[in-house]
Enzyme design. Structure first.
Site, PDB file in Angstrom:
ATOM      1  N   GLU A   1      32.510  38.879  39.037  1.00 36.85           N
ATOM      2  CA  GLU A   1      32.085  39.639  38.176  1.00 36.85           C
ATOM      3  C   GLU A   1      31.713  41.112  38.659  1.00 36.85           C
ATOM      4  OE1 GLU A   1      28.126  38.464  36.555  1.00 36.85           O
ATOM      5  OE2 GLU A   1      27.881  40.557  35.770  1.00 36.85           O
TER       6      GLU A   1
ATOM      7  N   SER B   1      24.947  37.767  40.161  1.00 38.17           N
ATOM      8  CA  SER B   1      25.972  36.669  40.034  1.00 38.17           C
ATOM      9  C   SER B   1      27.243  37.569  40.537  1.00 38.17           C
ATOM     10  CB  SER B   1      26.293  36.562  38.585  1.00 38.17           C
ATOM     11  OG  SER B   1      25.112  35.743  38.136  1.00 38.17           O
TER      12      SER B   1
ATOM     13  N   ARG C   1      30.272  39.036  29.385  1.00 39.20           N
ATOM     14  CA  ARG C   1      30.131  40.064  30.509  1.00 39.20           C
ATOM     15  C   ARG C   1      31.707  40.955  30.347  1.00 39.20           C
ATOM     16  NH1 ARG C   1      26.059  37.884  31.245  1.00 39.20           N
ATOM     17  NH2 ARG C   1      25.005  37.565  33.218  1.00 39.20           N
TER      18      ARG C   1
END
Ligand code: EPU
Length: 334
Positions: A329, A233, A161
Site C-alpha cells: 500500500e 499497513s 485504498r
C-alpha cells in the site's frame, strides 16, 4: 512560500528514514503553487505527512508540501453540510473539528495519520468507513497545464485504498482542497465487528464515544510513528478469485475471508503474514510489528532498502505458502 535546499526529510516520513530532498517547498495557496511550479527542479513529488511513503534514497528533485489550511462550510442544510478543507490540514484535526461541531460521518476515521489531500488520493479507510463515503468533490491543480479542476466523487474512481489519483492520473494533479459531505443526523456506524462488540447493550452512544473507542483500538494495535517508525499497513489486503479462496478455505478453515467486488474474495494480509511465520520477526533493522503484522517497522537506523528487503522476503514467503500475491500500500520512491 517557504523554500529550502538540501533539506532533511526525516521529520516528513513516518518511517523516520534519514534522507534529503534537493529542494523542499511549502505553499499556502493555489496561486502560490501555480506560480512556483514552472521554476521548480523536476521531478516533483507531493507529500502530506509522509505516512504512506518509503524513500529508498535521497530525492533529487523538489518535494512539495501543502500548507493550505482553510476550512469553510460551503453548504448547510438540514439534510447535510458540505465543508471545504485545504489539503494541508492534518486529517485528524479535521475529524476532531467535525465531532466537536456535531457533523457526522468522519468519526470512524479518527486517528489516521496524514493530511486532507492524501485522504482523497488514498481513499483512507478504517473501522468500517472510507474517505469516499464522505467525499463530495476534490479540487486539484493540473501539474502540467497549471489549470484548476474539480472532480466529483463519482469521477474519482474510488475503490479499496485507491482512486484515479493513484492509478490512471498518477502524479498528474496536486490536490488543493477536498469538499466533504457530513450529516447533522447522528447514526453510529458499528459495521466493524470490534466496535459493535465494544458497545453491545449501550443505549446512548455519541460520536465522541466512537472517536475515543477508535483511538483506543488504534493505540492497542498500531505503533506510534514517533516511537517506532512505520507507515501503517504496509500491504493492502489481497483480493483473490473465488476459486483460490475456496481452495484456501478447505486447506485453512480458520482463514478470514470477506466478500469483495465482482464475486471476488478479500483475504487478510495480517493473517497470511502471521501464518507464514513473520509476525514479530526482524530482518536487520527492519521488523514486522508484533501486534499487527501488516505493519513493517524501523527498529532503528533502517534504510528504505532494509524495509524493501523485508517486504520482498514476506511477499515471497506468503506466495510460496499460500499462492497469494501481496501488494504494498505504501508508495516506494526511488
Ligand atoms: N489478524 C491476524 N493476526 C494479527 C492481526 C490481525 O491474523 O496479528 C487478522 C485477524 O483475522 C483479523 C484480521 O486480520 O480479524 C483483520 O485485522 P484488522 O481488523 O486489524 O484489519 P486489517 O485488515 O489487518 C485494515 C486496514 C487498517 C485499519 C484496519 C481496521 C488495510 C490495508 N488495513 O487492517 O488500516 O486500521 O483494517 O479497520 O486495509 C492503514 O491503512 O494504514 C491501516 C492501519
Amino acid at each position: 512560500m517557504n523554500s529550502s535546499s538540501n533539506y532533511s526529510l526525516k521529520p516528513h516520513n513516518t518511517f523516520g528514514l534519514d534522507v534529503t530532498a534537493d529542494n523542499f517547498v511549502e505553499y499556502q495557496s493555489v496561486e502560490e503553487l501555480r506560480e512556483a511550479i514552472p521554476g521548480l527542479q523536476k521531478p516533483m513529488l507531493h507529500i502530506g505527512q509522509g505516512s504512506n511513503i518509503l524513500f529508498c534514497g535521497d530525492f533529487h528533485g523538489t518535494v512539495l508540501h501543502s500548507r493550505i489550511l482553510n476550512l469553510e462550510i460551503v453548504d448547510d442544510r438540514p439534510e447535510g453540510v458540505s465543508v471545504r478543507v485545504g489539503s494541508g490540514m492534518v486529517w485528524d484535526d479535521f475529524v476532531a473539528w467535525c465531532v466537536t461541531n456535531g457533523l457526522y460521518g468522519a468519526e470512524n476515521l479518527s486517528g489516521i495519520p496524514g493530511e486532507v489531500g492524501a485522504s482523497a488520493v488514498q481513499n483512507i479507510g478504517a473501522y468500517g468507513a472510507e474517505a469516499k463515503d464522505i467525499i463530495e468533490r476534490v479540487e486539484v491543480l493540473d501539474a502540467l497545464s497549471l489549470e484548476r479542476r474539480c472532480f466529483d466523487a463519482s469521477e474519482c474512481g474510488y475503490g479499496y485504498r485507491t482512486s484515479i489519483f493513484k492509478q490512471t492520473q498518477f502524479r498528474k494533479y496536486f490536490v488543493t482542497h477536498v469538499v466533504y459531505r457530513l450529516s447533522r443526523q447522528w447514526k453510529p456506524n458499528l459495521s466493524y465487528a470490534g466496535l459493535a462488540k465494544q458497545f453491545e447493550g449501550k443505549a446512548e452512544l455519541s460520536a465522541a464515544d466512537i472517536r475515543s473507542a477508535v483511538m483506543a483500538l488504534r493505540d492497542s494495535k498500531l505503533p506510534d510513528p514517533k516511537v517506532l517508525g512505520n507507515a501503517g499497513s504496509f500491504f493492502v489486503n489481497p483480493v483473490v478469485s473465488d476459486m483460490l479462496a475456496s481452495t484456501l478455505s478447505l486447506l485453512y478453515p480458520d482463514m478470514p475471508q470477506y466478500p469483495a467486488a465482482d464475486g471476488k474474495v478479500k483475504l487478510s494480509a495480517a493473517w497470511l503474514i502471521e501464518h507464514a511465520g513473520w509476525k514479530g520477526a526482524d530482518l536487520g533493522p527492519a521488523g514486522v510489528y508484533e501486534k499487527q503484522p501488516l505493519v513493517l517497522v524501523n527498529r532503528g537506523g533502517a534504510t528504505g532498502e532494509d524495509i524493501v528487503r523485508l517486504a520482498v522476503a514476506i511477499i515471497q514467503d506468503v506466495y510460496d505458502t499460500f499462492g497469494v500475491e501481496l501488494h504494498p500500500e505504501v508508495n516506494k520512491i526511488g
